[in-house]
Design a protein around this motif. Structure first.
Motif, PDB file in Angstrom:
ATOM      1  N   HIS A  44     -19.115  -4.142  -3.614  1.00  0.00           N
ATOM      2  CA  HIS A  44     -18.871  -4.096  -2.306  1.00  0.00           C
ATOM      3  C   HIS A  44     -20.160  -4.033  -1.476  1.00  0.00           C
ATOM      4  CE1 HIS A  44     -19.142  -0.123  -3.542  1.00  0.00           C
ATOM      5  NE2 HIS A  44     -19.620   0.252  -2.039  1.00  0.00           N
ATOM      6  N   ARG A  45     -20.243  -4.017  -0.391  1.00  0.00           N
ATOM      7  CA  ARG A  45     -21.688  -3.992   0.352  1.00  0.00           C
ATOM      8  C   ARG A  45     -22.138  -2.508   0.505  1.00  0.00           C
ATOM      9  NH1 ARG A  45     -19.436  -8.174   3.658  1.00  0.00           N
ATOM     10  NH2 ARG A  45     -19.560  -9.898   2.260  1.00  0.00           N
ATOM     11  N   GLY A  89     -24.998   0.326   1.968  1.00  0.00           N
ATOM     12  CA  GLY A  89     -25.813   0.575   3.044  1.00  0.00           C
ATOM     13  C   GLY A  89     -25.358   0.825   4.266  1.00  0.00           C
ATOM     14  N   ASP A 121     -23.472   3.159   7.547  1.00  0.00           N
ATOM     15  CA  ASP A 121     -22.325   3.782   7.454  1.00  0.00           C
ATOM     16  C   ASP A 121     -21.251   2.894   8.271  1.00  0.00           C
ATOM     17  OD1 ASP A 121     -20.051   5.279   6.982  1.00  0.00           O
ATOM     18  OD2 ASP A 121     -20.882   7.291   7.504  1.00  0.00           O
ATOM     19  N   PRO A 122     -20.615   1.588   7.532  1.00  0.00           N
ATOM     20  CA  PRO A 122     -19.678   0.745   8.333  1.00  0.00           C
ATOM     21  C   PRO A 122     -18.500   1.421   8.912  1.00  0.00           C
ATOM     22  CG  PRO A 122     -20.015   0.403   5.827  1.00  0.00           C
ATOM     23  CD  PRO A 122     -20.731   1.887   6.185  1.00  0.00           C
ATOM     24  N   ALA A 123     -18.332   2.756   8.590  1.00  0.00           N
ATOM     25  CA  ALA A 123     -17.155   3.511   9.220  1.00  0.00           C
ATOM     26  C   ALA A 123     -17.435   3.569  10.676  1.00  0.00           C
ATOM     27  CB  ALA A 123     -16.978   4.794   8.559  1.00  0.00           C
ATOM     28  N   ALA A 124     -18.752   3.792  10.865  1.00  0.00           N
ATOM     29  CA  ALA A 124     -18.858   4.057  12.353  1.00  0.00           C
ATOM     30  C   ALA A 124     -18.382   3.292  13.545  1.00  0.00           C
ATOM     31  CB  ALA A 124     -20.547   4.200  12.355  1.00  0.00           C
ATOM     32  N   ARG A 125     -18.634   1.806  12.776  1.00  0.00           N
ATOM     33  CA  ARG A 125     -18.004   0.767  13.662  1.00  0.00           C
ATOM     34  C   ARG A 125     -16.567   0.962  14.148  1.00  0.00           C
ATOM     35  NH1 ARG A 125     -16.246  -4.927  12.142  1.00  0.00           N
ATOM     36  NH2 ARG A 125     -15.693  -4.302  10.293  1.00  0.00           N
ATOM     37  N   PHE A 126     -15.909   1.555  13.298  1.00  0.00           N
ATOM     38  CA  PHE A 126     -14.398   1.812  13.564  1.00  0.00           C
ATOM     39  C   PHE A 126     -14.196   2.894  14.403  1.00  0.00           C
ATOM     40  CE2 PHE A 126     -14.476  -0.707   9.681  1.00  0.00           C
ATOM     41  CZ  PHE A 126     -13.952  -2.235  10.307  1.00  0.00           C
ATOM     42  N   LEU A 179     -22.899   4.380 -13.827  1.00  0.00           N
ATOM     43  CA  LEU A 179     -22.298   4.283 -12.251  1.00  0.00           C
ATOM     44  C   LEU A 179     -23.623   4.595 -11.548  1.00  0.00           C
ATOM     45  CD1 LEU A 179     -18.816   5.911 -12.558  1.00  0.00           C
ATOM     46  CD2 LEU A 179     -19.416   3.604 -12.262  1.00  0.00           C
ATOM     47  N   LYS A 229     -25.716   1.360 -11.078  1.00  0.00           N
ATOM     48  CA  LYS A 229     -24.827   0.484 -10.503  1.00  0.00           C
ATOM     49  C   LYS A 229     -25.032   0.733  -9.028  1.00  0.00           C
ATOM     50  CE  LYS A 229     -20.188  -0.832  -9.683  1.00  0.00           C
ATOM     51  NZ  LYS A 229     -20.178   0.011  -8.391  1.00  0.00           N
ATOM     52  N   THR A 230     -24.833   2.220  -8.632  1.00  0.00           N
ATOM     53  CA  THR A 230     -24.957   2.642  -7.166  1.00  0.00           C
ATOM     54  C   THR A 230     -26.286   2.156  -6.638  1.00  0.00           C
ATOM     55  OG1 THR A 230     -23.208   4.353  -7.845  1.00  0.00           O
ATOM     56  CG2 THR A 230     -24.475   4.430  -5.705  1.00  0.00           C
ATOM     57  N   TYR A 247     -27.627  -0.266  -3.510  1.00  0.00           N
ATOM     58  CA  TYR A 247     -28.503   0.166  -2.379  1.00  0.00           C
ATOM     59  C   TYR A 247     -29.667  -0.779  -2.351  1.00  0.00           C
ATOM     60  CZ  TYR A 247     -31.178   3.572  -0.259  1.00  0.00           C
ATOM     61  OH  TYR A 247     -32.201   4.176   0.927  1.00  0.00           O
ATOM     62  N   VAL A 254     -13.433   2.761   3.917  1.00  0.00           N
ATOM     63  CA  VAL A 254     -14.075   1.977   4.828  1.00  0.00           C
ATOM     64  C   VAL A 254     -13.773   2.352   6.482  1.00  0.00           C
ATOM     65  CG1 VAL A 254     -13.599  -0.455   6.028  1.00  0.00           C
ATOM     66  CG2 VAL A 254     -13.400  -0.175   3.586  1.00  0.00           C
ATOM     67  N   ARG A 255     -12.841   3.002   6.748  1.00  0.00           N
ATOM     68  CA  ARG A 255     -12.749   3.539   7.997  1.00  0.00           C
ATOM     69  C   ARG A 255     -13.111   4.918   8.651  1.00  0.00           C
ATOM     70  NH1 ARG A 255      -9.534   0.017  11.578  1.00  0.00           N
ATOM     71  NH2 ARG A 255      -9.663  -1.988  10.469  1.00  0.00           N
ATOM     72  N   ARG A 313     -15.396   8.364   8.300  1.00  0.00           N
ATOM     73  CA  ARG A 313     -16.546   9.311   7.719  1.00  0.00           C
ATOM     74  C   ARG A 313     -16.158  10.780   7.274  1.00  0.00           C
ATOM     75  NH1 ARG A 313     -20.863   8.330  12.606  1.00  0.00           N
ATOM     76  NH2 ARG A 313     -18.786   8.311  13.673  1.00  0.00           N
ATOM     77  N   LYS A 363     -18.060  10.975   0.776  1.00  0.00           N
ATOM     78  CA  LYS A 363     -17.782   9.805   0.597  1.00  0.00           C
ATOM     79  C   LYS A 363     -18.552   8.850  -0.383  1.00  0.00           C
ATOM     80  CE  LYS A 363     -17.344   5.915   3.930  1.00  0.00           C
ATOM     81  NZ  LYS A 363     -17.336   5.442   5.102  1.00  0.00           N
ATOM     82  N   ARG A 364     -19.822   8.936  -0.223  1.00  0.00           N
ATOM     83  CA  ARG A 364     -20.625   7.906  -1.103  1.00  0.00           C
ATOM     84  C   ARG A 364     -20.417   8.234  -2.671  1.00  0.00           C
ATOM     85  NH1 ARG A 364     -25.827   5.976   2.111  1.00  0.00           N
ATOM     86  NH2 ARG A 364     -25.763   4.101   0.341  1.00  0.00           N
TER      87      ARG A 364
END
Lengths: 296, 276
Positions: free
Chosen positions: A6-7, A9, A11-16, A276, A279-280, A284, B84-85, B87, B91-92
């Motif tokens: 998956h992608r 970098g 914090d994509p969650a902030a967008r939501f 792992l 991989k992480t 990154y 995904v949704r 914070r 989490k990482r």
């Protein structure tokens, strides 16, 4: 195994979370997180922790003693040999397959890609079985091999073959989507400027795919060192000779030497954690260098 | 692709190497399974693959694989959603550890789960007074298959959730839908193909799984023997024809599942392509 990656970098969650329309009430959010994490802890964290706790149950001395046993050391050696042969072979194959599939157009390309993935959908036990049917005492080449005094089944070559089979798609299936996404402009430019094929591969293609390559290799290696079912069928379980680390774990466990079995198992668990970790890190780095390497 | 001038060299050698290696390692050995069992007559073949002990193993293997895939679809997509949704702390680390079942050798998972669920284990001693036994029972098979299947669902659903258009959800809210309705009618249909793909991948892997299951299953004939174990048992008795016959059944099922997975992925690609 469609998209393992998956992608990375940001914090994509902030967008939501920043928008009212895609935000849940706090109780919903924390209930979902709580249930998910409880499930995660129960099924993933506890088995991982149990390996180390059981390994050290009788103290460090027993732990070290189990690992320096001659049988354990020979199992480590065989595991390294099997992975040391299988991974480079599948690496060369993976680059060749990705070069042919990603850089050229030909008929039957999708079919070929599907065939490369085949070992993922075959039970490891069947992977072992096919080589027994080919090279075992009653197999196709059995009598011929016997006459020429070559042992494949219940010997190291069989273990290597089974390992190659189960790790077959790893490198290829990381590289194919990656090289397709990168197209062939850079390689064509190199060739037009007078570079030959090897130079183009070495100086243009390989630097471009390095993260995907590392990614495929470490996953391939983890599976090669940890494979149990396929290797178990072809190994014959001869102590000190045809036992890989996972098979050695089984033998110790079945002999009720639990501390020893878990000590050896903890080595493999460490390998998994290192895998792992790398991989992480690769995901990154790939995200940072602006390449979408690690995600397919 | 009208332009067929091949500027790049190496197509012939690369394709040749690929086809040779693929044939030697995968195709010819797999084909040998089908040629080999040709020396069993059809009625003999049927007698082997429909023996009560083998049929009991199909029921266990497929039943538990379905159950595990269903459990993973529910909790795996929930976990993917949270990753995904939201914070939240740690989490990482959790995101990285989701792939543990891919990296941890199955034998290690097998003995570890057995230690956890045995009567004296961390989980076993809680379940024991409740009258629930997991280790050395069919339920143990389920636990092992849940372990190995989880990343398949998370890693197929997660990227689709990441690519969701926020605008669709905002539109739903503007039209008066609540969050739950938005989820059911906007989000769920979009992630459904990925979810089904993840389910099938987890199922396919679970059907063939061996290492993590044999330690915890107890391997009691007619009760907790999985189909791959039947192949091993027959091989150990030098019943090569029998092992091959059961192997053929499993291979055919694997091929069918592979076709299904490819179909689902094509559908998923089409669906997300049309929606965006």
């Amino acid at each position: 195994m469609a998209a393992i990656s998956h992608r990375a970098g940001g914090d994509p969650a902030a967008r939501f979370e920043s928008r009212a329309a895609t935000r849940e009430a706090p109780w919903v959010k924390w209930t979902l997180i709580g249930v998910s994490l409880a499930f995660f802890a129960l099924f993933l964290l506890m088995p991982l922790a149990a390996v180390f706790v059981e390994a050290l149950r009788k103290g460090w001395e027993t732990y070290i003693a189990a690992i320096v046993l001659p049988d354990t050391l020979s199992a480590i050696k065989l595991t390294l040999i099997a992975a040391g042969i299988a991974v480079p072979l599948n690496l060369v194959f993976g680059v060749a397959a990705a070069w042919a599939i990603a850089k050229f157009e030909f008929r039957g390309k999708h079919f070929l890609t599907a065939l490369i993935d085949l070992p993922f959908s075959v039970s490891p036990v069947i992977a072992g079985l096919v080589y027994v049917l080919m090279f075992g005492a009653h197999g196709w080449f059995g009598p011929w091999l016997y006459e020429h005094d070559i042992k494949i089944i219940f010997a190291v070559p069989g273990i290597v073959l089974a390992t190659v089979f189960v790790t077959f798609p790893f490198v290829a299936r990381e590289l194919i989507p990656l090289m397709q996404a990168q197209g062939r402009d850079e390689e064509e430019a190199a060739v037009v400027l007078g570079a030959n094929g090897w130079r183009t591969l070495w100086h243009v293609t390989l630097p471009n795919i390095r993260w995907g390559l590392i990614y495929g290799v470490i996953l391939c290696n983890a599976r090669a060192m940890g494979e149990f079912g396929a290797v178990s069928v072809v190994s014959g379980h001869i102590r000190g000779e045809t036992n890989t680390l996972p098979l050695h774990v089984e033998i110790l466990y079945n002999e009720y030497q639990f501390a020893g079995a878990f000590a050896v198992a903890s080595l493999l668990a460490l390998l998994a954690l290192v895998t792992l970790g790398i991989k992480t890190w690769v995901e990154y780095r790939a995200a940072r260098t602006g390449q979408d390497d690690a995600s397919s | 692709m009208s332009r067929q001038t091949r500027v790049l060299p190496g197509f012939g050698p690369a394709l040749g190497l690929t086809l040779t290696w693929l044939s030697l390692i995968v195709l010819i050995p797999l084909a040998s399974v089908f040629l080999r069992a040709a020396n069993l007559s059809l009625s003999e073949f049927w007698a082997v693959v429909s023996a009560p002990r083998v049929v009991a193993s199909y029921k266990l293997s497929f039943g538990m694989a379905l159950g595990a895939a269903a459990i993973n679809s529910l909790f795996g997509s929930m976990l993917a959603w949270c990753l995904v949704r939201y914070r939240f702390p740690g989490k990482r680390l959790i995101d990285a550890l989701v792939d543990l079942p891919f990296a941890l050798p199955t034998a290690v998972a097998g003995i570890s789960l057995t230690a956890l669920y045995a009567k004296t284990g961390w989980i076993g001693q809680i379940l024991e007074p409740l009258g629930i036994q997991v280790a050395f029972k069919p339920a143990g098979v389920l636990v092992a298959l849940v372990f190995i299947g989880l990343p398949f669902v998370v890693r197929t659903v997660q990227p689709v959730l990441e690519d969701l258009d926020v605008e669709n959800e905002e539109a739903a809210i503007c039209l008066g839908a609540g969050r739950w309705r938005t989820f059911r009618h906007v989000i769920l249909p979009t992630i459904l193909p990925a979810l089904l793909t993840g389910f099938t991948l987890a199922f396919a892997r679970a059907v063939g799984e061996y290492g993590s299951v044999i330690f915890i299953a107890g391997n009691i004939p007619m009760v907790s023997e999985i189909t791959p174990l039947m192949i091993i048992t027959k091989l150990e008795q030098f019943d090569y024809a029998g092992a091959t016959a059961v192997g053929e059944v499993m291979l055919l099922i694997s091929f069918a599942l592979l076709l299904l997975i490819n179909g689902l992925q094509a559908w998923a690609a089409k669906r997300t392509g049309r929606d965006r």
